[in-house]
Design a protein around this motif. Structure first.
Motif, PDB file in Angstrom:
ATOM      1  N   THR A   6       0.831  -1.198   0.000  1.00 35.58           N
ATOM      2  CA  THR A   6       0.000   0.000   0.000  1.00 35.58           C
ATOM      3  C   THR A   6       0.870   1.255   0.000  1.00 35.58           C
ATOM      4  O   THR A   6       1.904   1.315   0.653  1.00 35.58           O
ATOM      5  N   LYS A  21      -1.291   7.576  -8.703  1.00 33.63           N
ATOM      6  CA  LYS A  21      -2.214   6.497  -8.335  1.00 33.63           C
ATOM      7  C   LYS A  21      -2.362   5.512  -9.491  1.00 33.63           C
ATOM      8  O   LYS A  21      -2.230   4.299  -9.309  1.00 33.63           O
ATOM      9  N   ASP A  22      -2.610   6.031 -10.681  1.00 32.16           N
ATOM     10  CA  ASP A  22      -2.758   5.177 -11.857  1.00 32.16           C
ATOM     11  C   ASP A  22      -1.498   4.353 -12.108  1.00 32.16           C
ATOM     12  O   ASP A  22      -1.569   3.151 -12.377  1.00 32.16           O
ATOM     13  N   GLU A  25      -1.047   1.651  -9.364  1.00 29.91           N
ATOM     14  CA  GLU A  25      -2.055   0.605  -9.487  1.00 29.91           C
ATOM     15  C   GLU A  25      -1.767  -0.314 -10.666  1.00 29.91           C
ATOM     16  O   GLU A  25      -2.038  -1.513 -10.597  1.00 29.91           O
ATOM     17  N   GLN A  26      -1.182   0.219 -11.733  1.00 29.97           N
ATOM     18  CA  GLN A  26      -0.832  -0.604 -12.892  1.00 29.97           C
ATOM     19  C   GLN A  26       0.196  -1.673 -12.548  1.00 29.97           C
ATOM     20  O   GLN A  26       0.240  -2.715 -13.193  1.00 29.97           O
ATOM     21  N   TYR A  29       0.010  -2.031  -6.861  1.00 32.68           N
ATOM     22  CA  TYR A  29      -0.084  -1.422  -5.536  1.00 32.68           C
ATOM     23  C   TYR A  29      -1.504  -0.925  -5.266  1.00 32.68           C
ATOM     24  O   TYR A  29      -2.225  -0.551  -6.186  1.00 32.68           O
ATOM     25  N   ARG A  30      -1.878  -0.915  -4.006  1.00 35.83           N
ATOM     26  CA  ARG A  30      -3.113  -0.263  -3.579  1.00 35.83           C
ATOM     27  C   ARG A  30      -2.706   1.144  -3.143  1.00 35.83           C
ATOM     28  O   ARG A  30      -1.741   1.310  -2.386  1.00 35.83           O
TER      29      ARG A  30
END
Length: 109
Positions: A6, A21-22, A25-26, A29-30
């Motif tokens: 995270t 964030k994008d 997440e790719q 990861y949260r």
């Protein structure tokens, strides 16, 4: 058992936060976002983060103080300070033991 990684991104630049964030997440990861010190402190009380990216200049407080607080309270957490103010941050880094990422930076894909 795989532990989910995270990340908390703390920055008042909404576009940068969404881009980070994008990107995180790719790669699995949260990611949680906070846009000021108060939001970040609340999130840090509620969740455990492996990595926290903190902008040096934040509304409602000081990113350096927030990073220092995280290092003291959660020594196993990786703290990365982000800044466009190279000289100012270098002069004030002291014993923080945080990594630094200078803006602007290429997030990559």
């Amino acid at each position: 058992v795989q532990v989910e990684q995270t990340v908390l991104v703390v920055d008042d630049d909404l576009d940068l936060c969404q881009n980070l964030k994008d990107a995180f997440e790719q790669i699995g990861y949260r990611v949680c976002l906070a846009h000021d010190v108060e939001q970040a402190e609340k999130m840090l009380e509620l969740a455990r983060f492996q990595v926290v990216l903190v902008d040096y200049r934040l509304p409602g407080g000081d990113g350096m103080k927030l990073a220092s607080h995280i290092r003291q309270e959660k020594p196993d957490c990786n703290v990365i300070l982000m800044t466009g103010y190279r000289n100012e941050l270098a002069d004030n880094l002291g014993e923080l033991k945080a990594k630094i990422c200078y803006k602007p930076f290429d997030i990559g894909t």
